[in-house]
Design an enzyme around this catalytic site. Structure first.
Site, PDB file in Angstrom:
ATOM      1  N   LYS A 136       0.833  -1.207   0.000  1.00 32.11           N
ATOM      2  CA  LYS A 136       0.000   0.000   0.000  1.00 32.11           C
ATOM      3  C   LYS A 136       0.860   1.247   0.000  1.00 32.11           C
ATOM      4  O   LYS A 136       0.630   2.188  -0.772  1.00 32.11           O
ATOM      5  CB  LYS A 136      -0.927   0.021   1.211  1.00 32.11           C
ATOM      6  N   ASP A 155      -6.356   0.410   0.981  1.00 37.55           N
ATOM      7  CA  ASP A 155      -6.411   0.597   2.424  1.00 37.55           C
ATOM      8  C   ASP A 155      -7.818   0.247   2.897  1.00 37.55           C
ATOM      9  O   ASP A 155      -8.656  -0.215   2.120  1.00 37.55           O
ATOM     10  CB  ASP A 155      -6.013   2.022   2.815  1.00 37.55           C
TER      11      ASP A 155
END
Length: 215
Positions: A136, A155
């Site tokens: 991420k 996320d």
């Protein structure tokens, strides 16, 4: 709200804010075009700060530390007390210092990225070589320097929306690299189905959850 309602809400957000989304993405592309090492490093340090922390406050911290010169010269003990915006500030101060050491005493970050044929390849290198950087964070960094058109910043906000839309069955409790890539591919197929490019879709979902656009 059922899946079709979520799809329609995302489409509506995208239609309303397409110009703003394109302006934001254009500003990221300008970062890549400038190829400024200092700018790339600030984005890298920012993305190391953001996990489980408020992104806007983290960026304000980066700007303040850069203005004071601490971001470029401060040791871990000097940086950590200044990282109030970030959780696990001692670990993140260490991550920043290790990354800074690597790219100021040896290879340049911009030169490393130029070696890779794709953002996917660059992301894997970042995950394997930069402490504190998962998929991420690496995706977030690459997007912010203009290389994120076909990757996802997955996320909890995106996971929640993808689950609501029926793209994934449930929000994952943990995430491996393989799991990240699998959900990213599911999001890619969703982007084709809904008719919104991946990088636009990411920002539209972020707006749906946060009510604003940011880095």
């Amino acid at each position: 709200m059922n899946g079709n309602e979520v799809w329609n809400e995302i489409r509506s957000i995208h239609e309303t804010y397409t110009d703003e989304i394109e302006r934001r993405l254009g500003s990221f592309s300008e970062v890549w075009a400038r190829h400024d090492e200092g700018e790339f490093l600030r984005e890298l340090f920012f993305c190391l700060l953001t996990p489980q922390s408020n992104a806007r406050r983290c960026w304000e911290t980066i700007e303040r530390l850069s203005g004071d010169g601490l971001l470029e010269r401060g040791c871990e003990d000097e940086l950590a007390p200044c990282l109030h915006a970030a959780r696990f500030k001692n670990k993140k101060a260490a991550y920043i210092c290790r990354a800074r050491e690597r790219f100021t005493r040896g290879e340049r970050l911009v030169d490393v990225l130029d070696m890779f044929p794709s953002a996917h390849a660059a992301r894997m290198w970042l995950v394997k070589n930069i402490d504190g950087m998962g998929c991420k964070e690496a995706s977030h960094f690459l997007r912010n320097v203009g290389w994120g058109a076909d990757i996802a910043i997955l996320d909890r906000h995106l996971f929640g929306t993808l689950a609501e839309a029926g793209v994934i069955n449930e929000v994952p409790k943990s995430m491996s690299i393989a799991g990240y890539c699998r959900i990213e591919e599911q999001m890619r197929r969703f982007s084709y189905q809904i008719g919104i490019p991946m990088d636009h879709l990411d920002m539209a979902i972020w707006y749906r959850k946060k009510g604003e656009f940011f880095k």
